[in-house]
Design a protein around this motif. Structure first.
Motif, short mmCIF file in Angstrom:
data_model
loop_
_atom_site.label_atom_id
_atom_site.label_comp_id
_atom_site.label_asym_id
_atom_site.label_seq_id
_atom_site.Cartn_x
_atom_site.Cartn_y
_atom_site.Cartn_z
N ARG A 125 -8.07 -25.56 -0.33
CA ARG A 125 -6.94 -26.39 -0.57
C ARG A 125 -6.94 -27.27 -0.03
O ARG A 125 -6.02 -28.31 -0.47
CB ARG A 125 -5.38 -25.14 0.15
CG ARG A 125 -5.39 -23.96 -0.64
CD ARG A 125 -3.95 -23.80 -0.09
NE ARG A 125 -4.02 -22.08 -0.57
CZ ARG A 125 -2.75 -21.53 0.66
NH1 ARG A 125 -2.35 -21.60 1.44
NH2 ARG A 125 -2.89 -20.04 0.15
N GLU A 133 -8.96 -24.38 4.40
CA GLU A 133 -7.51 -23.91 4.50
C GLU A 133 -8.25 -23.72 2.84
O GLU A 133 -8.64 -24.19 1.78
CB GLU A 133 -5.80 -23.76 3.89
CG GLU A 133 -4.99 -24.56 5.60
CD GLU A 133 -4.04 -24.10 4.99
OE1 GLU A 133 -3.05 -24.85 3.81
OE2 GLU A 133 -3.00 -24.50 6.02
N ASP A 145 -8.37 -20.33 -0.81
CA ASP A 145 -7.80 -19.19 -1.66
C ASP A 145 -8.80 -18.46 -1.79
O ASP A 145 -9.55 -19.14 -3.02
CB ASP A 145 -7.05 -19.21 -2.94
CG ASP A 145 -5.61 -19.94 -2.36
OD1 ASP A 145 -5.23 -19.61 -1.42
OD2 ASP A 145 -5.67 -20.88 -2.98
N ARG A 164 -4.82 -13.24 -4.76
CA ARG A 164 -4.95 -14.03 -4.68
C ARG A 164 -4.91 -13.80 -2.98
O ARG A 164 -3.47 -13.09 -2.88
CB ARG A 164 -4.94 -14.70 -5.32
CG ARG A 164 -4.94 -16.77 -4.70
CD ARG A 164 -4.27 -17.50 -5.14
NE ARG A 164 -3.05 -17.17 -4.47
CZ ARG A 164 -2.69 -17.26 -3.41
NH1 ARG A 164 -2.77 -18.01 -1.80
NH2 ARG A 164 -1.21 -16.55 -3.29
N PHE A 165 -5.08 -14.59 -1.95
CA PHE A 165 -5.02 -14.85 -0.63
C PHE A 165 -5.62 -15.92 -0.36
O PHE A 165 -6.54 -16.48 -0.26
CB PHE A 165 -5.28 -13.35 0.56
CG PHE A 165 -6.71 -13.00 0.55
CD1 PHE A 165 -6.75 -13.66 1.73
CD2 PHE A 165 -7.45 -12.48 -0.04
CE1 PHE A 165 -8.08 -13.67 2.25
CE2 PHE A 165 -8.84 -12.85 0.36
CZ PHE A 165 -9.22 -13.29 1.69
N GLY A 166 -4.57 -16.23 0.73
CA GLY A 166 -4.93 -17.63 1.08
C GLY A 166 -4.98 -17.60 2.59
O GLY A 166 -4.67 -16.86 3.43
N SER A 167 -6.51 -18.37 3.07
CA SER A 167 -6.59 -18.17 4.80
C SER A 167 -6.68 -19.23 5.89
O SER A 167 -6.99 -20.49 4.46
CB SER A 167 -8.08 -17.30 5.29
OG SER A 167 -8.25 -17.36 4.12
N ASP A 215 -1.03 -15.95 3.07
CA ASP A 215 0.53 -16.04 2.11
C ASP A 215 -1.45 -14.55 1.23
O ASP A 215 -1.87 -15.16 1.26
CB ASP A 215 0.53 -16.49 1.15
CG ASP A 215 -0.80 -17.81 0.28
OD1 ASP A 215 -1.20 -17.44 -0.22
OD2 ASP A 215 -0.22 -18.91 1.48
N GLY A 216 -0.41 -13.97 0.74
CA GLY A 216 -1.08 -12.52 -0.35
C GLY A 216 -0.63 -11.37 -0.38
O GLY A 216 0.42 -10.65 0.42
#
Length: 149
Positions: free
Chosen positions: A40, A53, A55, A66-69, A86-87
């Motif tokens: 991202r 950032e 995904d 899907r998850f974001g970190s 998120d996710g």
């Protein structure tokens, strides 16, 4: 909450292993259950670190999530810290440290703690969690061999 920690000696330098783990965009090329990766943003910081950032899309059996970190890269310290954004998780935190050994090669420490929101997915993963994490670490070892061996 499942957790896993592992320390491995590798025949590659700490910097080589750091670079391999920091290359999140390449994870789908070699990491089990990783179907896609997207960066991202990347933000260098004055302290020499960089915040990325990203995904990841994880595919396991019938589940695809899907998850974001937020990945904080500390190249001068040989450390990578990951926090959940998120996710499908309630919680996710992982980290890597890399240090060169006097006799050559490096020592790599990895730890992860997480919990899924979905109780069914948590139960499915819980049964195979330790073996899954060992497979992930072995995938990084195999990738290092392919790149640096």
């Amino acid at each position: 909450m499942p957790s896993h920690a592992e320390t491995r000696k590798m025949p590659y330098s700490a910097r080589q292993m750091y670079d391999l783990v920091a290359d999140v965009a390449r994870y789908p090329d070699f990491l089990p259950w990783t179907a896609a990766a997207r960066i991202r943003s990347r933000t260098p910081r004055p302290d020499g670190s960089e915040v990325m950032e990203a995904d990841l899309v994880i595919s396991f059996k019938v589940f695809r999530e899907r998850f974001g970190s937020r990945v904080t890269l500390w190249p001068d310290q040989g450390r990578i810290d990951t926090e959940y954004l998120d996710g499908p998780f309630r919680f996710l935190k992982s980290g890597w440290t890399f240090r060169d050994l006097p006799e050559g090669g490096s020592e790599v420490d990895f730890h992860v703690d997480f919990e899924f929101r979905n109780a069914i997915l948590q139960k499915v993963i819980g049964v195979v969690f330790d073996e899954a994490m060992r497979r992930v670490v072995r995938a990084f070892e195999a990738r290092a061999g392919a790149l640096y061996g």
